[in-house]
Design an enzyme around this catalytic site. Structure first.
Site, PDB file in Angstrom:
ATOM      1  N   TYR A 114     -14.976   4.053   9.132  1.00 15.30           N
ATOM      2  CA  TYR A 114     -13.425   3.840   9.132  1.00 15.30           C
ATOM      3  C   TYR A 114     -12.895   4.672  10.541  1.00 15.30           C
ATOM      4  O   TYR A 114     -12.187   4.028  11.257  1.00 15.30           O
ATOM      5  CB  TYR A 114     -12.849   4.644   8.068  1.00 15.30           C
ATOM      6  CG  TYR A 114     -11.228   4.915   8.011  1.00 15.30           C
ATOM      7  CD1 TYR A 114     -10.220   3.855   7.971  1.00 15.30           C
ATOM      8  CD2 TYR A 114     -10.677   6.172   8.297  1.00 15.30           C
ATOM      9  CE1 TYR A 114      -9.053   3.955   7.810  1.00 15.30           C
ATOM     10  CE2 TYR A 114      -9.537   6.481   8.275  1.00 15.30           C
ATOM     11  CZ  TYR A 114      -8.497   5.240   7.914  1.00 15.30           C
ATOM     12  OH  TYR A 114      -7.189   5.489   8.033  1.00 15.30           O
TER      13      TYR A 114
ATOM     14  N   ILE B  47      -1.584  11.661   3.847  1.00  9.09           N
ATOM     15  CA  ILE B  47      -0.361  11.309   3.486  1.00  9.09           C
ATOM     16  C   ILE B  47      -0.194  11.711   2.074  1.00  9.09           C
ATOM     17  O   ILE B  47      -0.788  10.999   1.360  1.00  9.09           O
ATOM     18  CB  ILE B  47       0.170  10.012   4.129  1.00  9.09           C
ATOM     19  CG1 ILE B  47       0.008   9.805   5.487  1.00  9.09           C
ATOM     20  CG2 ILE B  47       1.522   9.808   3.819  1.00  9.09           C
ATOM     21  CD1 ILE B  47       0.395  10.537   6.338  1.00  9.09           C
TER      22      ILE B  47
ATOM     23  N   ASP C  96       1.378  -8.952   1.988  1.00  4.52           N
ATOM     24  CA  ASP C  96       0.186  -8.320   1.402  1.00  4.52           C
ATOM     25  C   ASP C  96      -0.706  -9.465   1.092  1.00  4.52           C
ATOM     26  O   ASP C  96      -0.401 -10.544   0.900  1.00  4.52           O
ATOM     27  CB  ASP C  96       0.537  -7.046   0.376  1.00  4.52           C
ATOM     28  CG  ASP C  96      -0.790  -5.965   0.310  1.00  4.52           C
ATOM     29  OD1 ASP C  96      -0.214  -5.057   0.696  1.00  4.52           O
ATOM     30  OD2 ASP C  96      -1.823  -6.550  -0.077  1.00  4.52           O
ATOM     31  N   ILE C  97      -1.984  -8.987   0.727  1.00  6.51           N
ATOM     32  CA  ILE C  97      -3.172 -10.182   0.429  1.00  6.51           C
ATOM     33  C   ILE C  97      -2.861 -10.392  -1.396  1.00  6.51           C
ATOM     34  O   ILE C  97      -3.456 -11.531  -1.474  1.00  6.51           O
ATOM     35  CB  ILE C  97      -4.634  -9.489   0.562  1.00  6.51           C
ATOM     36  CG1 ILE C  97      -5.592 -10.412   0.401  1.00  6.51           C
ATOM     37  CG2 ILE C  97      -4.788  -8.030  -0.071  1.00  6.51           C
ATOM     38  CD1 ILE C  97      -5.880 -11.314   1.401  1.00  6.51           C
TER      39      ILE C  97
ATOM     40  N   ASP D  36      -2.892 -13.009   4.518  1.00  2.00           N
ATOM     41  CA  ASP D  36      -4.368 -12.445   4.853  1.00  2.00           C
ATOM     42  C   ASP D  36      -4.681 -12.023   6.236  1.00  2.00           C
ATOM     43  O   ASP D  36      -4.681 -12.681   7.323  1.00  2.00           O
ATOM     44  CB  ASP D  36      -5.398 -13.621   4.478  1.00  2.00           C
ATOM     45  CG  ASP D  36      -6.736 -12.967   4.691  1.00  2.00           C
ATOM     46  OD1 ASP D  36      -6.819 -11.915   4.950  1.00  2.00           O
ATOM     47  OD2 ASP D  36      -7.769 -13.520   4.535  1.00  2.00           O
TER      48      ASP D  36
ATOM     49  N   GLY E 277       0.837  -1.346  -0.127  1.00  2.00           N
ATOM     50  CA  GLY E 277      -0.041   0.058   0.022  1.00  2.00           C
ATOM     51  C   GLY E 277       0.796   1.214  -0.159  1.00  2.00           C
ATOM     52  O   GLY E 277       2.152   1.238  -0.197  1.00  2.00           O
TER      53      GLY E 277
HETATM   54  P1  NAD Z   1      -3.661   1.508   1.299  1.00  2.00           P
HETATM   55  O1  NAD Z   1      -4.862   1.345   0.972  1.00  2.00           O
HETATM   56  O2  NAD Z   1      -2.709   2.181   0.397  1.00  2.00           O
HETATM   57  O3  NAD Z   1      -2.637  -0.040   1.439  1.00  2.00           O
HETATM   58  C1  NAD Z   1      -3.545  -0.925   2.342  1.00  2.00           C
HETATM   59  C2  NAD Z   1      -2.711  -2.256   2.060  1.00  2.00           C
HETATM   60  O4  NAD Z   1      -3.549  -3.227   2.694  1.00  2.00           O
HETATM   61  C3  NAD Z   1      -2.872  -2.702   0.419  1.00  2.00           C
HETATM   62  O5  NAD Z   1      -1.687  -3.017  -0.239  1.00  2.00           O
HETATM   63  C4  NAD Z   1      -3.910  -3.893   0.440  1.00  2.00           C
HETATM   64  O6  NAD Z   1      -3.485  -4.709  -0.410  1.00  2.00           O
HETATM   65  C5  NAD Z   1      -3.695  -4.515   1.840  1.00  2.00           C
HETATM   66  N1  NAD Z   1      -4.554  -5.367   2.193  1.00  2.00           N
HETATM   67  C6  NAD Z   1      -6.022  -5.243   2.286  1.00  2.00           C
HETATM   68  N2  NAD Z   1      -6.718  -6.164   2.728  1.00  2.00           N
HETATM   69  C7  NAD Z   1      -5.587  -6.987   3.342  1.00  2.00           C
HETATM   70  C8  NAD Z   1      -5.644  -8.142   3.979  1.00  2.00           C
HETATM   71  N3  NAD Z   1      -6.943  -8.798   4.077  1.00  2.00           N
HETATM   72  N4  NAD Z   1      -4.443  -8.819   4.562  1.00  2.00           N
HETATM   73  C9  NAD Z   1      -3.391  -8.333   3.891  1.00  2.00           C
HETATM   74  N5  NAD Z   1      -3.033  -7.038   3.217  1.00  2.00           N
HETATM   75  C10 NAD Z   1      -4.325  -6.490   3.042  1.00  2.00           C
HETATM   76  O7  NAD Z   1      -3.383   2.022   2.828  1.00  2.00           O
HETATM   77  P2  NAD Z   1      -2.230   3.139   3.377  1.00  2.00           P
HETATM   78  O8  NAD Z   1      -2.724   4.320   2.862  1.00  2.00           O
HETATM   79  O9  NAD Z   1      -1.052   2.585   3.081  1.00  2.00           O
HETATM   80  O10 NAD Z   1      -2.708   3.010   4.879  1.00  2.00           O
HETATM   81  C11 NAD Z   1      -1.823   2.202   5.812  1.00  2.00           C
HETATM   82  C12 NAD Z   1      -2.553   2.486   7.395  1.00  2.00           C
HETATM   83  O11 NAD Z   1      -2.340   3.727   7.636  1.00  2.00           O
HETATM   84  C13 NAD Z   1      -3.761   2.105   7.373  1.00  2.00           C
HETATM   85  O12 NAD Z   1      -4.210   1.614   8.676  1.00  2.00           O
HETATM   86  C14 NAD Z   1      -4.499   3.532   7.233  1.00  2.00           C
HETATM   87  O13 NAD Z   1      -5.859   3.343   7.769  1.00  2.00           O
HETATM   88  C15 NAD Z   1      -3.540   4.208   8.080  1.00  2.00           C
HETATM   89  N6  NAD Z   1      -3.654   5.875   7.511  1.00  2.00           N
HETATM   90  C16 NAD Z   1      -3.511   6.148   6.273  1.00  2.00           C
HETATM   91  C17 NAD Z   1      -3.400   7.623   5.824  1.00  2.00           C
HETATM   92  C18 NAD Z   1      -3.055   7.913   4.420  1.00  2.00           C
HETATM   93  O14 NAD Z   1      -3.427   8.950   4.126  1.00  2.00           O
HETATM   94  N7  NAD Z   1      -2.617   7.009   3.644  1.00  2.00           N
HETATM   95  C19 NAD Z   1      -4.237   8.430   6.948  1.00  2.00           C
HETATM   96  C20 NAD Z   1      -4.232   8.186   8.012  1.00  2.00           C
HETATM   97  C21 NAD Z   1      -4.073   6.464   8.499  1.00  2.00           C
END
Ligand code: NAD
Length: 323
Positions: free
Chosen positions: A143, A173, A35-36, A53, A12
């Protein structure tokens, strides 16, 4: 002995950059990405990668035992905008994955956990400006509810079972390596791609919607700083407020215009406007600054310069490759 690290959700937006940085710091052999699916080939091909997963306890445990993992960064989640479309899915993934990791830590399979929270824990009844660490929290998105409940569980597992879990309330971010995954602040990344490719962007938030934001390098630094801090320094075990800058779509557009004068912005707010309206405009992160010496580096001008120059290079390299 060096730490053995597992990143869950490593493909992600944040997980991918965290993986690269942790590999640089701890060595490729000590940082396992998972990752998944194989959705980010840069990550899959740059070191050890496993399909895990996060919702499946056995899948997570098998990987932790296989590599003798002691530290987990749980980055898998469904974010704010996607969560509103699939509330049950968001609840299941965001909560189950956290329980699995907290329970594995409680049972001593792992020693340390990082789990990200978000500014989405706040809601419309929270003071909007310079939102304090301890305040009214009535999130209105599924969320935000998962993050708020998750924070309570993190603190509970620390107090009740001594689990060393650390957490940050990330703001939006901004990054250029990997696209964001369905959040309300995604506009602040899309705008740079559109500025370079089309010279124009139609923003899904109103021009005066001010939200807390942070450049990826700062977010990664904060994550590594809090995880490297001595245990006693971490006084908050729910989640720390974390801040860098705040700006509106108009302000980021003006910043882009200072580099690309012909850039045009328009505004067509959609369902994400309501989510943004419920969030703070700025955050008071004085506890993080005091307890483990957090300091951000990038302001809006720095971010604009870095985003445009890095994306320009990326697009030019892709163009060369295709010719
Ligand atoms: P993202 O959606 O870019 O990445 C999430 C990743 O999790 C993806 O690669 C997806 O394939 C993977 N995933 C989904 N289901 C899965 C499963 N069952 N098993 C394993 N992997 C799985 O999210 P991100 O932006 O990288 O966010 C990472 C964390 O930071 C999250 O907890 C999010 O809530 C938090 N966050 C992000 C932001 C932001 O602006 N990006 C802001 C606040 C908090």
């Amino acid at each position: 002995m060096k730490s053995k690290i597992l990143i869950i959700g490593a493909c992600g937006q944040i997980g991918s950059e965290l993986t690269f940085k942790l590999r640089e710091l701890y060595g490729n052999e000590n940082v396992i990405a998972s990752d998944i699916s194989y959705s980010n080939l840069d990550i899959v091909n740059s070191g050890i990668f496993e399909i895990v997963d996060a919702e499946n306890y056995v899948s997570v445990k098998v990987c932790i035992e296989k590599y003798k993992i002691d530290t987990v960064y749980l980055m898998a989640a469904i974010l704010s905008a996607t969560g509103e479309k699939f509330p049950k899915k968001a609840w299941d993934l965001n909560m189950e994955s956290l329980f699995h990791i907290l329970n594995l830590a409680r049972a001593n399979f792992i020693k340390k956990v990082f789990w990200p929270s978000s500014i989405a824990v706040f809601g419309p009844t929270t003071p909007k400006d310079y939102t304090p660490q301890y305040t009214v929290m009535e999130p209105t998105t599924v969320y935000g509810i998962t993050k708020q409940v998750g924070e309570r569980w993190c603190e509970y597992y620390f107090k009740k079972y001594g689990v060393d879990v650390r957490s940050l309330r990330y703001p939006g971010i901004i990054s250029w390596k990997t696209l964001p995954g369905g959040g309300t602040t995604d506009y602040a990344v899309e705008i740079f791609h559109k500025a370079l490719n089309e010279g124009a962007y139609d923003c899904f938030l109103k021009e005066d919607t001010k939200l807390p934001m942070m450049f990826m390098d700062d977010a990664i630094k904060a994550t590594i700083d809090i995880m490297s801090a001595p245990k006693e320094a971490i006084k908050i075990r729910s989640s720390y407020n974390l801040a860098a800058i705040s700006f509106t779509p108009k302000e980021i557009a003006d910043s882009i215009k200072s580099q690309i004068p012909e850039f045009k912005i328009s505004y067509t707010p959609d369902f994400r406007q309501e989510i943004a309206n419920s969030w703070p405009s700025s955050i008071n992160d004085s506890y993080a600054r005091q307890d483990w010496k957090w300091k951000h580096q990038f302001n809006l001008t720095d971010i604009t310069k870095e985003m445009l120059s890095q994306l320009n290079k990326k697009y030019n390299a892709a163009l060369k490759k295709s010719n």
